[in-house]
Design a protein around this motif. Structure first.
Motif, PDB file in Angstrom:
ATOM      1  N   ALA A  45      -5.371   2.651   7.551  1.00 44.92           N
ATOM      2  CA  ALA A  45      -5.230   3.547   6.399  1.00 44.92           C
ATOM      3  C   ALA A  45      -4.074   3.125   5.509  1.00 44.92           C
ATOM      4  N   ARG A  46      -2.966   2.766   6.095  1.00 50.46           N
ATOM      5  CA  ARG A  46      -1.782   2.404   5.299  1.00 50.46           C
ATOM      6  C   ARG A  46      -1.938   1.052   4.617  1.00 50.46           C
ATOM      7  N   ILE A  47      -2.568   0.111   5.300  1.00 49.10           N
ATOM      8  CA  ILE A  47      -2.794  -1.211   4.690  1.00 49.10           C
ATOM      9  C   ILE A  47      -3.636  -1.075   3.427  1.00 49.10           C
ATOM     10  N   VAL A  48      -4.725  -0.318   3.527  1.00 44.10           N
ATOM     11  CA  VAL A  48      -5.661  -0.201   2.396  1.00 44.10           C
ATOM     12  C   VAL A  48      -5.120   0.712   1.303  1.00 44.10           C
ATOM     13  N   SER A  49      -4.530   1.835   1.685  1.00 41.23           N
ATOM     14  CA  SER A  49      -4.064   2.792   0.675  1.00 41.23           C
ATOM     15  C   SER A  49      -2.941   2.221  -0.191  1.00 41.23           C
ATOM     16  N   GLU A  50      -2.153   1.311   0.352  1.00 43.57           N
ATOM     17  CA  GLU A  50      -1.089   0.681  -0.432  1.00 43.57           C
ATOM     18  C   GLU A  50      -1.651   0.028  -1.694  1.00 43.57           C
ATOM     19  N   ARG A  51      -2.773  -0.660  -1.566  1.00 46.31           N
ATOM     20  CA  ARG A  51      -3.374  -1.352  -2.698  1.00 46.31           C
ATOM     21  C   ARG A  51      -4.295  -0.458  -3.513  1.00 46.31           C
ATOM     22  N   MET A  52      -4.876   0.558  -2.886  1.00 52.09           N
ATOM     23  CA  MET A  52      -5.730   1.478  -3.624  1.00 52.09           C
ATOM     24  C   MET A  52      -4.948   2.225  -4.697  1.00 52.09           C
ATOM     25  N   ALA A 273      -9.720  -3.686  -2.794  1.00 56.44           N
ATOM     26  CA  ALA A 273      -8.513  -3.829  -1.972  1.00 56.44           C
ATOM     27  C   ALA A 273      -8.731  -4.807  -0.832  1.00 56.44           C
ATOM     28  N   VAL A 274      -9.860  -4.685  -0.115  1.00 57.14           N
ATOM     29  CA  VAL A 274     -10.080  -5.549   1.051  1.00 57.14           C
ATOM     30  C   VAL A 274     -10.460  -6.976   0.667  1.00 57.14           C
ATOM     31  N   GLU A 275     -10.777  -7.189  -0.624  1.00 53.91           N
ATOM     32  CA  GLU A 275     -11.035  -8.553  -1.100  1.00 53.91           C
ATOM     33  C   GLU A 275      -9.743  -9.304  -1.403  1.00 53.91           C
ATOM     34  N   MET A 276      -8.636  -8.574  -1.528  1.00 57.93           N
ATOM     35  CA  MET A 276      -7.345  -9.217  -1.785  1.00 57.93           C
ATOM     36  C   MET A 276      -6.936 -10.012  -0.546  1.00 57.93           C
ATOM     37  N   PRO A 277      -6.569 -11.270  -0.722  1.00 59.30           N
ATOM     38  CA  PRO A 277      -6.273 -12.131   0.431  1.00 59.30           C
ATOM     39  C   PRO A 277      -5.269 -11.559   1.417  1.00 59.30           C
TER      40      PRO A 277
END
Length: 321
Positions: A45-52, A273-277
Motif C-alpha cells: 500500500a505504501r509503495i503504490v500510494s506514494e506515486r499515486m 504507478a506500477v509501470e514506473m521502474p
C-alpha cells in the motif's frame, strides 16, 4: 440574478458524488490498510500510494486499521461514503478467507465493495525461528509429528489467509500446531523473530527481509513455482499438498456504489504507478508479482477465491476457536 446564483449554488452543493466525479479527487484520499504497519499489505500500500499521490494530484494517507484478521478495517471500508475519498486494500484474508470461515462478519465481500484493481500477488511462506529443531521441510514435519502439542504458530489474525492456510496444512499433513493470532503481520513477525513464537505462516514480502538476515528459516512456500529468492525451498505442490499452494493478493477497493469515473481514475493511477521502474522493482523485490488488472477481472478473482475457501472450510470442517 441574485436569486438565480443562489439556486445554482444550492444545486451544485447538492450534486451527487456521481455527478461531481469528474472533479475527483479534490481533497485528501484515505487508504485504509486493514492490518498493522509492517506487514505485506502495508508495504504494498505504501509503495503504490506514494506515486499515486502525484498521479491523482492529491495527498493519499495510509490509515492502518488492524483487528479481527482484517475485519475491522474492511468493515470501515464497506461503511464509508461512496465518494472515493475512503478506499481500502483488499486482501484474500478480508475478501475470501475470513468471510469463508467467520459467519459473524457484518459485510458481504461480493456485494458491499466496489473492486478497483488487483495490484499484486505474492507467495506465502512457513518460516521458523533459528532455534527451531529443523531447517528443511522433512525435518519440520518430522518434528511436528514427534511433538504434536509442543509448537505454536503466529499469523496476522484469526480467520486470515495465514490462519486458514495453516489449518488446511495441518489437516492434510496430519500435524497439530497451536494458533497464536495477532493484530497484523508486523506484530506476528516481531514475536516470531524474537523467538516468542517458533513459527509463522506469512506473506513472503514481509518475511523475506528476516529470512535474508538469517533471523527466520523458510520451510515451504505457496507459489506456482520455486521463488527465485528462495531457490532451495520447495512449494506446497512439491511436497504433495497442492490445496495449500495458493498465493495472496493485494488490491484496492471501495464501498459499494463507487462512481465508475472514480474507479477508472484510481485504476489508471495504479497502473501508471506500477509501470514506473522504481515502483515495479520495489514490488518485485518483495517477491510479489504485479497484476494490475481491470475492475471486472479483480471482481472475478475475489469471487473465485471466496468459493475456494468456502469449499476448504466445508471439506475440512474448519471453525473459529
Amino acid at each position: 440574478m441574485q436569486r438565480r446564483s443562489v439556486l445554482q449554488a444550492a444545486a451544485l452543493a447538492g450534486l451527487s458524488p456521481l455527478a461531481r466525479a469528474d472533479a475527483y479527487p479534490s481533497r485528501t484520499v484515505r487508504l485504509i490498510v486493514p492490518f498493522a504497519p509492517g506487514g505485506t499489505t502495508d508495504i504494498i500500500a505504501r509503495i503504490v500510494s506514494e506515486r499515486m499521490q502525484g498521479l491523482l494530484g492529491q495527498t493519499m494517507v495510509v490509515d492502518n486499521r488492524a483487528g479481527g484478521g482484517g475485519i475491522v478495517g474492511a468493515t470501515e471500508i464497506a461503511r464509508a461514503a461512496p465518494d472515493g475519498y475512503t478506499l481500502g486494500v483488499a486482501t484474500v484474508s478480508t475478501t475470501a478467507a475470513n468471510p469463508a470461515i467467520n459467519p459473524r462478519i457484518s459485510y458481504n465481500p461480493l456485494t458491499d465493495f466496489t473492486p478497483i484493481i488487483n495490484i499484486a500477488a505474492t507467495p506465502n511462506v512457513i518460516a521458523v525461528h533459528p532455534s527451531f529443531p529443523a531447517r528443511d521441510y522433512k525435518g519440520f514435519v518430522a518434528e511436528l509429528r514427534k511433538n504434536p502439542a509442543k509448537h505454536s504458530y503466529a499469523t496476522s489474525g484469526t480467520g486470515g489467509i495465514g490462519h486458514l492456510q495453516m489449518e488446511l496444512y495441518k489437516t492434510l499433513a496430519g500435524v497439530f500446531v497451536l494458533h497464536i493470532p495477532y493484530r497484523g503481520a508486523g506484530p506476528a513477525l516481531n514475536d516470531t523473530v524474537a523467538g516468542q513464537v517458533p513459527m509463522i505462516f506469512d506473506n513472503l514480502p514481509s518475511a523475506l527481509p528476516f529470512i535474508r538476515d538469517g533471523r527466520l528459516i523458510p520451510i515451504v512456500v505457496a507459489a506456482p513455482q520455486r521463488v527465485a529468492a528462495l531457490p532451495n525451498v520447495p512449494t506446497f505442490r512439491e511436497i504433495g499438498l497442492e490445496p495449500v499452494n495458493r498465493m495472496a493478493y493485494y488490491g484496492i477497493h471501495g464501498p459499494k456504489g463507487l462512481p465508475r469515473e472514480v474507479v477508472d481514475k484510481v485504476n489508471a493511477a495504479v497502473r501508471k504507478a506500477v509501470e514506473m521502474p522504481d515502483v515495479k522493482k520495489r514490488i518485485e523485490d518483495t517477491g510479489s508479482i504485479i497484476i494490475a488488472n481491470t475492475p471486472e477481472q479483480f471482481a472475478a478473482q475475489i469471487a473465485a477465491e471466496l468459493d475456494v475457501y468456502k469449499k476448504v472450510v466445508a471439506q475440512q470442517k474448519l471453525k473459529l476457536d
